[in-house]
Design a protein around this motif. Structure first.
Motif, mmCIF file in Angstrom:
data_model
loop_
_atom_site.group_PDB
_atom_site.id
_atom_site.type_symbol
_atom_site.label_atom_id
_atom_site.label_comp_id
_atom_site.label_asym_id
_atom_site.label_seq_id
_atom_site.Cartn_x
_atom_site.Cartn_y
_atom_site.Cartn_z
ATOM 1 N N UNK A 1 0.848 -1.189 0.000
ATOM 2 C CA UNK A 1 0.000 0.000 0.000
ATOM 3 C C UNK A 1 0.884 1.241 0.000
ATOM 4 N N UNK A 2 0.535 2.221 -0.826
ATOM 5 C CA UNK A 2 1.275 3.469 -0.880
ATOM 6 C C UNK A 2 0.300 4.633 -0.757
ATOM 7 N N UNK A 3 0.833 5.857 -0.764
ATOM 8 C CA UNK A 3 -0.021 7.040 -0.704
ATOM 9 C C UNK A 3 -0.913 7.133 -1.935
ATOM 10 N N UNK A 4 -0.495 6.517 -3.010
ATOM 11 C CA UNK A 4 -1.262 6.614 -4.242
ATOM 12 C C UNK A 4 -2.278 5.494 -4.372
ATOM 13 N N UNK A 5 -2.374 4.602 -3.403
ATOM 14 C CA UNK A 5 -3.355 3.533 -3.464
ATOM 15 C C UNK A 5 -2.699 2.182 -3.548
ATOM 16 N N UNK A 6 -3.496 1.171 -3.837
ATOM 17 C CA UNK A 6 -2.997 -0.196 -3.926
ATOM 18 C C UNK A 6 -2.151 -0.355 -5.179
ATOM 19 N N UNK A 7 -1.021 -1.026 -5.038
ATOM 20 C CA UNK A 7 -0.147 -1.235 -6.202
ATOM 21 C C UNK A 7 -0.801 -2.192 -7.182
ATOM 22 N N UNK A 8 -0.463 -2.015 -8.438
ATOM 23 C CA UNK A 8 -1.038 -2.857 -9.469
ATOM 24 C C UNK A 8 -0.492 -4.271 -9.370
ATOM 25 N N UNK A 9 -1.184 -5.176 -10.061
ATOM 26 C CA UNK A 9 -0.679 -6.535 -10.176
ATOM 27 C C UNK A 9 0.252 -6.620 -11.387
ATOM 28 N N UNK A 10 1.031 -7.684 -11.438
ATOM 29 C CA UNK A 10 1.936 -7.877 -12.577
ATOM 30 C C UNK A 10 1.157 -8.008 -13.877
ATOM 31 N N UNK A 11 0.002 -8.677 -13.844
ATOM 32 C CA UNK A 11 -0.804 -8.826 -15.063
ATOM 33 C C UNK A 11 -1.286 -7.468 -15.565
ATOM 34 N N UNK A 12 -1.663 -6.587 -14.647
ATOM 35 C CA UNK A 12 -2.116 -5.264 -15.069
ATOM 36 C C UNK A 12 -0.976 -4.466 -15.680
ATOM 37 N N UNK A 13 0.220 -4.622 -15.149
ATOM 38 C CA UNK A 13 1.382 -3.926 -15.724
ATOM 39 C C UNK A 13 1.671 -4.451 -17.123
ATOM 40 N N UNK A 14 1.709 -5.756 -17.274
ATOM 41 C CA UNK A 14 2.045 -6.352 -18.571
ATOM 42 C C UNK A 14 0.982 -6.057 -19.619
ATOM 43 N N UNK A 15 -0.241 -5.810 -19.179
ATOM 44 C CA UNK A 15 -1.300 -5.463 -20.131
ATOM 45 C C UNK A 15 -1.051 -4.113 -20.786
ATOM 46 N N UNK A 16 -0.164 -3.303 -20.210
ATOM 47 C CA UNK A 16 0.155 -1.995 -20.783
ATOM 48 C C UNK A 16 1.169 -2.087 -21.914
ATOM 49 N N UNK A 17 1.853 -3.230 -22.044
ATOM 50 C CA UNK A 17 2.933 -3.363 -23.021
ATOM 51 C C UNK A 17 2.407 -3.158 -24.435
ATOM 52 N N UNK A 18 3.123 -2.415 -25.274
ATOM 53 C CA UNK A 18 2.657 -2.184 -26.646
ATOM 54 C C UNK A 18 2.751 -3.407 -27.544
ATOM 55 N N UNK A 19 3.592 -4.388 -27.188
ATOM 56 C CA UNK A 19 3.711 -5.601 -27.999
ATOM 57 C C UNK A 19 4.342 -6.706 -27.158
#
Length: 461
Positions: free
Chosen positions: A1-19
């Motif tokens: 937990x951070x001041x900005x809220x709950x940290x993302x999951x790895x799947x959510x991060x990888x979903x941002x990848x352009x390819x």
């Protein structure tokens, strides 16, 4: 937990990848080894220095409230592998909270983003500097579009006069030439339809029927543009949008917690278009965000699928009221349960109703509940799980219509995606909730939820 809220999951991060290449490269950098000087703090900032092949480490900073990315590496991808790696490290708890704030190089970029956002809001409040000049520019463009629509009408008349069979032997070159003229006429919507027409001949069994249908819809759009002054206001706005004459969003701003349902890209060789589907948790509205990138570059807008975006949106006219502008973002939070689903019959009825307002609408976003992916003679379909017996297969000639027992075929594009197997595995033969786009060619699944994990959004694209 951070001041900005709950940290993302790895799947959510990888979903941002352009390819896929960026996804693999970012995964290798999601460990502490290459990183130093990492930190995260208020206002959603994450930063760090990544060791590369040179003597100077790459400076990487991410604004997770956007999200937006900056990196000193030469990559043209957004986000680059270093931003993905940093976010993966952060998602895994490997980036510490820093009360001292971001370093100067990161804070300078973050401050610039805040200044630009404030400037954009001020410009939106004041409107155009010279309304009269804007009106004259609009009139000149409308005249060019009218000339383009008239030329396209002649092209369609020549095609029908010579017979549809000539379209297969003529090749794609003539269509591309016509599309280029529509671009010159500043009618990108007409240009896109022309390119789609050129791809139909020789596309498989039944292509003459499909070509005739699309020619009829293009003719209808031409005639509607040439008679815009006699159309009702909402339909006229839809026609202007379909030919590519965009107007600024004018609807009331809606602030909500928007569940990110799906995100996917499409490219035509000149432009990459990113579509992001959102669902308002309080308003119940479904909204579409569009972002564009030049050929070879991914659009900058990227949101983790399954997260909830606290944001203010302003809708555009036309298009069923779906498209919206992202006015301001306030933060991200963990995912929640999916939207309330509907039956196949109700979903198709909703699509039919909206076609009255926009005859050129290919698909409509829906969330289906209690459906099961099933194999039929013609391919995969989604079947209503309410009945005790499995539904009869839908014949290919039925297009996107559900049969009496409630089943709709998946579109041709969805049949070959890896997401189909994720959908089948998630179902395991049982009913699930699926979000996607339904239309005359069938249903394209974009995200799904299992009953045992209703807060976990599984992306299918």
């Amino acid at each position: 937990m951070t001041e900005q809220g709950v940290r993302w999951t790895a799947d959510q991060v990888l979903a941002l990848a352009p390819d896929d290449a960026s996804r693999r490269a970012g995964g290798k950098l999601g460990v502490a080894g290459p990183w130093s000087g990492t930190g995260c703090g208020g206002r959603g900032a994450v930063w760090g220095l990544c060791r590369g092949s040179g003597r100077t480490p790459y400076r990487t900073v991410v604004d997770t409230t956007g999200p937006a990315y900056a990196c000193s590496c030469p990559s043209r991808k957004f986000p680059c592998k270093h931003a993905l790696g940093l976010l993966l490290l952060w998602a895994g708890g490997g980036v510490p909270d820093t009360e001292a704030g971001a370093p100067d190089w990161a804070e300078k970029w973050l401050a610039g983003r805040r200044e630009r956002a404030e400037g954009a809001r001020a410009e939106a409040d004041t409107g155009p500097a010279d309304p009269e000049a804007a009106r004259r520019r609009s009139e000149r463009r409308a005249a060019r579009i009218t000339a383009g629509a008239q030329e396209l009408e002649r092209r369609l008349a020549d095609l029908l006069r010579g017979g549809l069979a000539s379209a297969e032997t003529a090749g794609y070159g003539l269509w591309e030439e016509t599309a280029a003229r529509m671009v010159d006429a500043q009618a990108p919507g007409l240009a896109s339809r022309v390119r789609e027409l050129g791809a139909i001949p020789g596309s498989g069994a039944g292509w003459p029927v499909r070509l005739l249908e699309e020619c009829a819809l293009t003719h209808l759009l031409d005639r509607a543009w040439l008679s815009t002054d006699r159309l009702p206001g909402p339909l006229a706005a839809t026609v202007r949008s379909r030919v590519g004459l965009s107007a600024p969003p004018e609807g009331p701003v809606v602030r909500d917690g928007w569940l990110v349902l799906a995100q996917y890209d499409s490219a035509d060789g000149r432009l990459t278009t990113r579509r992001v589907w959102l669902h308002g948790r309080t308003s119940g509205r479904t909204a579409l965000l569009l972002s564009f990138g030049a050929a070879g570059r991914a659009p900058e807008l990227a949101l983790p699928v399954g997260s909830v975006l606290d944001a203010a949106l302003r809708p555009y006219e036309g298009g069923g009221g779906l498209r919206a502008e992202l006015v301001e973002r306030f933060g991200l939070s963990p995912s929640t349960a999916p939207p309330s689903g509907t039956s196949l019959a109700d979903a198709l009825a909703a699509y039919g109703r909206v076609l009255k307002e926009d005859p050129w609408l290919d698909t409509w976003p829906v969330t289906l509940s209690g459906v099961v992916p099933a194999r039929a003679d013609h391919g995969w379909q989604l079947a209503d799980a309410g009945g005790a017996e499995p539904p009869e297969p839908v014949p290919p000639s039925a297009g996107g219509r559900a049969d009496e027992r409630g089943a709709v075929p998946l579109t041709r594009g969805a049949q070959g995606r890896s997401g189909l197997w994720r959908l089948v595995a998630l179902s395991g033969g049982g009913p699930i909730t699926v979000f996607g786009e339904i239309g005359h060619q069938g249903f394209t699944p974009l995200a799904a939820w299992a009953p045992e994990a209703p807060e976990e959004t599984v992306p299918l694209v």
